[in-house]
Write a protein that holds these residues in place. Structure first.
Motif, PDB file in Angstrom:
ATOM      1  N   LEU B   3     -29.239 -14.786   2.700  1.00 27.03           N
ATOM      2  CA  LEU B   3     -27.865 -14.754   2.211  1.00 27.03           C
ATOM      3  C   LEU B   3     -27.328 -13.369   2.565  1.00 27.03           C
ATOM      4  O   LEU B   3     -27.971 -12.364   2.299  1.00 27.03           O
ATOM      5  N   ALA B  51     -21.906 -15.634  -4.649  1.00 27.12           N
ATOM      6  CA  ALA B  51     -22.119 -16.985  -5.160  1.00 27.12           C
ATOM      7  C   ALA B  51     -20.957 -17.904  -4.832  1.00 27.12           C
ATOM      8  O   ALA B  51     -20.942 -19.057  -5.233  1.00 27.12           O
ATOM      9  N   LEU B  63     -24.609 -17.867   4.650  1.00 21.69           N
ATOM     10  CA  LEU B  63     -25.880 -18.395   4.181  1.00 21.69           C
ATOM     11  C   LEU B  63     -26.576 -19.002   5.395  1.00 21.69           C
ATOM     12  O   LEU B  63     -26.066 -19.954   5.975  1.00 21.69           O
ATOM     13  N   VAL B  76     -26.386 -21.285  -3.796  1.00 15.07           N
ATOM     14  CA  VAL B  76     -26.432 -19.977  -4.450  1.00 15.07           C
ATOM     15  C   VAL B  76     -25.850 -20.144  -5.846  1.00 15.07           C
ATOM     16  O   VAL B  76     -24.709 -20.585  -5.995  1.00 15.07           O
ATOM     17  N   TYR B 145     -30.987 -19.539  -4.016  1.00 15.64           N
ATOM     18  CA  TYR B 145     -30.723 -18.137  -4.331  1.00 15.64           C
ATOM     19  C   TYR B 145     -30.175 -18.051  -5.750  1.00 15.64           C
ATOM     20  O   TYR B 145     -29.359 -18.877  -6.155  1.00 15.64           O
TER      21      TYR B 145
END
Lengths: 274, 198, 301
Positions: B3, B51, B63, B76, B145
């Protein structure tokens, strides 16, 4: 004896008020038409045990007529405020969840509707639709949703910015799903309290528009009609057809208003613990 | 498998000053990274950008080389500082977990979530207990994540240690990429493999 | 002599449960605390353990559905509601927890009160620009607001300052400056009650630390004991706290703090305590003096 806590008292009071309203309504709706038929020999009698509110110029019992009128007013009031409340939720939710343009548009319409006095607007709409029950209903329903719609818009805006809504979106939930599961359930108390608090306004507007002759037809035993007729005889010293049904109207309106207040007290988390 | 924030700028609108200016950050799967900074340096903003809760004004969040998906379940997941705000107060906690997927028995065990809690409302549980639900909910969605924004700041140190021990164990098991935002240096040193200061 | 002495204080809230049942939620129970002039006493505990309510109870600003039992003495005299009203803001000052305590319609300067010179010098020490006085609360950043809140309390001539979580949102330097100011106030003979969930901070700056658990103080000890380690501490909960710190092992004990609605009958820590005996489950242990500290435990050593 066990002492009741405040919430129990408030709930009990609310239940009594609701029961009283329902009883009044049922009573009014159950009175047959011939009970309020005219009889000339009984005309223009002041209040007595036999006729608590007296009789009018055609000899009709005013107490029964008031009760019946009240039932008509309550039907119109309830129907109109229910429609209004639903419209308010739809409009409010649309404004809050739609694009910026939708929001601005809704805001503009609300401003327009609110800038004209309700009574004038109800008269215009009712008149355009050919008076009668339908015109009145549409007129009242179309004018009372604005403030509740604003309230709901604000509430939804605030809910939409909650973290749990953002989380829900990232968990892959669609806007529609979030609306139904996260947002709408929060609006239920707003909806009911708004509806009940709209109710007295609707009744008063119905009465005043009918009083002015733009609402229900004269043969309907509505409060507005009774009050309107009473004006003709007021100068002749007949005070009872104006005062007693008028007082009854005020009483009902106050009762419903208090009921709404109590309901808010119970449902509102800020006052619920008091 | 990473990420990445590439030269990210962020401000709320044109009249506001920049909250973040030209930040870059890379978080690999299986890596535990601590973002350590005093408040007011845009830690939380960076967490929300990573996020996908906010979109960068300039630069991009990638990502595995692709932009973050804007629809569907996000790989995420962010966990907030205040669990009571991140849970619908009208929902029973069982429903809160089911929002992200079907319940897994072993998961409840691992997180120290007791069965009767699932029937309760959020106000009947403490912050530490609610935070377990938030972490469990994020992992149930199949997150790869985890961004933890000061998740234990409001908790006492015992609960803090309880939560982190669980998170670290799960991160190990699932090869998660973990980013922990914190202002506590000791905590950062304890839980992470690498530290970044803003 | 103690400036503030609290004995066996309990605070409960009257709440409605589901439907019509009404219950009393006991949020503070059997709390003992003493604050002497010239010292900083830190109250350390997790959020929801009733720390902030203690501040409200001392000032007499609890909400209407709260009931207070026990004794609170200020300068050896009972703190009655009338006395609380007279003393708060003059002799007892509060550094509130959030910006919500500021009047949103009033500029910061007039709101802070006190003589202008003192205000300016305080603002200067905190690195607040002079123009801050002309701002409204909504124009302040979180850290600035926090510093203004601390200033409002320091500007008064209060003998007792109650600081409710004064440092979150400040940078480390600002936090240290605020705590240094509290230290100075204490050295001038005032007393500071520092409510915080940041134990590290409490150890560093306080003279004594009171450990809060489920609405009561389980141990009050010199801050130095907390730096020494678990062997210097008296209560099993304090020891567990020490061991759970990231710098000292990060090992938690099991279990949860009990809810205000369902407190255990005996010692509040008994359900999680490794040393519990029959007696602990049945009876609340009394406060005991052990090695210059106070502890509420039968087995405190």
């Amino acid at each position: 004896m066990k002492t009741w806590n405040r919430r129990t008292k408030v709930l009990l009071l609310t239940a009594v008020m609701a029961a009283l309203l329902i009883a009044l309504y049922a009573l009014g709706a159950l009175i047959p038409d011939d009970a309020v038929a005219s009889s000339i020999q009984n005309a223009k009698q002041p209040p007595s045990w036999e006729h608590p509110f007296g009789t009018d110029a055609l000899g009709r019992d005013l107490f029964l007529r008031t009760l019946k009128g009240m039932a008509v007013s309550m039907t119109i009031g309830l129907a109109a405020s229910a429609i209004s409340a639903v419209v308010a939720v739809l409009v409010g939710v649309c404004a809050a969840t739609g694009s910026r343009r939708v929001d601005a548009c809704v805001g503009w319409v609300i401003d327009q509707v609110m800038s004209v006095p309700h009574t004038v607007l109800v008269i215009l709409i009712s008149f355009a639709l050919g008076r009668g029950l339908r015109g009145l209903l549409v007129g009242i329903a179309a004018t009372h949703w604005c403030s509740l719609a604003r309230l709901i818009r604000g509430e939804v805006m605030q809910l939409r910015s909650q973290q749990y809504v953002a989380v829900s979106r990232k968990l892959g939930r669609s806007s529609g799903w979030i609306l139904v599961h996260h947002l709408l359930p929060h609006l239920v108390p707003q909806f009911f309290v708004g509806l009940i608090l709209m109710f007295p306004h609707a009744i008063l507007h119905e009465a005043s528009v009918s009083f002015l002759g733009f609402g229900l037809p004269p043969e309907q035993p509505a409060i507005g009609i009774i009050l309107s007729e009473s004006m003709r005889y007021l100068s002749a010293g007949m005070w009872w057809p104006a005062v007693l049904p008028g007082l009854a109207l005020v009483l009902i309106v106050l009762l419903v208003d208090k009921l709404g207040d109590h309901l808010r007290m119970i449902l509102d988390p800020y006052s619920a613990q008091e | 498998m990473a990420l990445e924030a590439q030269d990210v700028y962020f401000r709320y609108n044109k009249k506001q000053p920049w909250v973040l200016e030209g930040r870059s950050l890379k978080l690999e799967r299986g890596e535990r990274l601590a973002l350590f900074a005093p408040s007011g340096r845009g830690k939380s903003t960076l967490a929300m950008l990573l996020a996908g809760y906010l979109a960068p004004t300039q630069g991009q969040i990638l990502l595995d080389g692709e932009p973050l998906p804007s629809k569907g379940v996000c790989p995420v997941q962010l966990i907030y500082q205040h669990p009571e705000k991140a849970i619908n107060p009208r929902w029973r906690l069982g429903r809160v977990l089911e929002e992200s997927g079907s319940l897994q028995e072993d998961m409840l065990e691992a997180f120290g979530i007791e069965r009767p809690w699932l029937q309760r409302f959020p106000r009947e549980l403490s912050g530490g207990e609610l935070q377990r639900f938030c972490v469990a909910r994020a992992l149930l969605s199949g997150a790869q994540y985890l961004i933890c924004d000061e998740i234990s700041t409001m908790l006492d140190v015992i609960t803090q240690a309880q939560i982190w021990n669980v998170v670290l164990a799960e991160a190990e098991k699932r090869k998660l990429g973990l980013l922990a935002v914190t202002h506590n240096r000791h905590l950062a040193q304890r839980i992470c493999t690498r530290m970044v200061e803003l | 002599m103690n400036l503030l002495e609290i004995q066996d204080l309990s605070v409960s809230f009257r709440m409605y449960g589901r439907g019509l049942e009404q219950t009393d939620l006991q949020v503070i129970s059997g709390l003992h605390l003493a604050v002497r002039p010239g010292e900083i006493v830190a109250i350390a505990g997790s959020s929801g353990s009733g720390k902030s309510l203690l501040a409200s109870a001392i000032l007499g600003i609890l909400p209407g559905n709260a009931a207070v039992y026990g004794q609170m003495l200020y300068k050896g005299e009972e703190l009655t509601p009338q006395r609380q009203q007279r003393l708060r803001g003059s002799e007892i000052a509060l550094v509130p927890q959030s910006v919500a305590y500021l009047d949103p319609l009033m500029k910061v300067g007039p709101q802070t009160g006190g003589p202008a010179e003192k205000r300016r010098s305080l603002f200067k020490r905190f690195g607040l620009p002079t123009q801050t006085e002309q701002l409204y609360p909504f124009q302040l950043s979180g850290g600035m607001a926090r510093r203004v809140l601390v200033s409002t309390a320091l500007i008064t001539d209060a003998k007792l300052i109650i600081a409710d979580e004064p440092t979150p949102g400040m940078s480390l330097d600002q936090a240290l400056e605020a705590l240094r100011l509290f230290r100075e106030m204490a050295d001038e003979g005032k007393a500071v009650l520092l409510i915080t969930h940041d134990i590290d901070l409490a150890f560093e700056f306080a003279d004594r630390v009171a450990v809060f658990y489920a609405g009561t103080t389980v141990e009050t000890a010199p801050a130095s004991d907390f730096k020494t380690g678990p062997e210097a501490l008296r209560h099993p909960y304090s020891k567990a706290l020490w061991r759970a710190l990231p710098q000292n092992g990060f090992t938690p004990i099991e279990g949860f703090q009990p809810y205000a609605g369902s407190l255990p009958k005996g010692c509040l820590f008994a359900p999680r305590c490794p040393y519990k005996t029959e007696q602990c489950i049945k009876e609340v242990p009394p406060v005991q003096e052990v090695r210059g500290g106070e502890v509420r435990c039968y087995h405190g050593t």
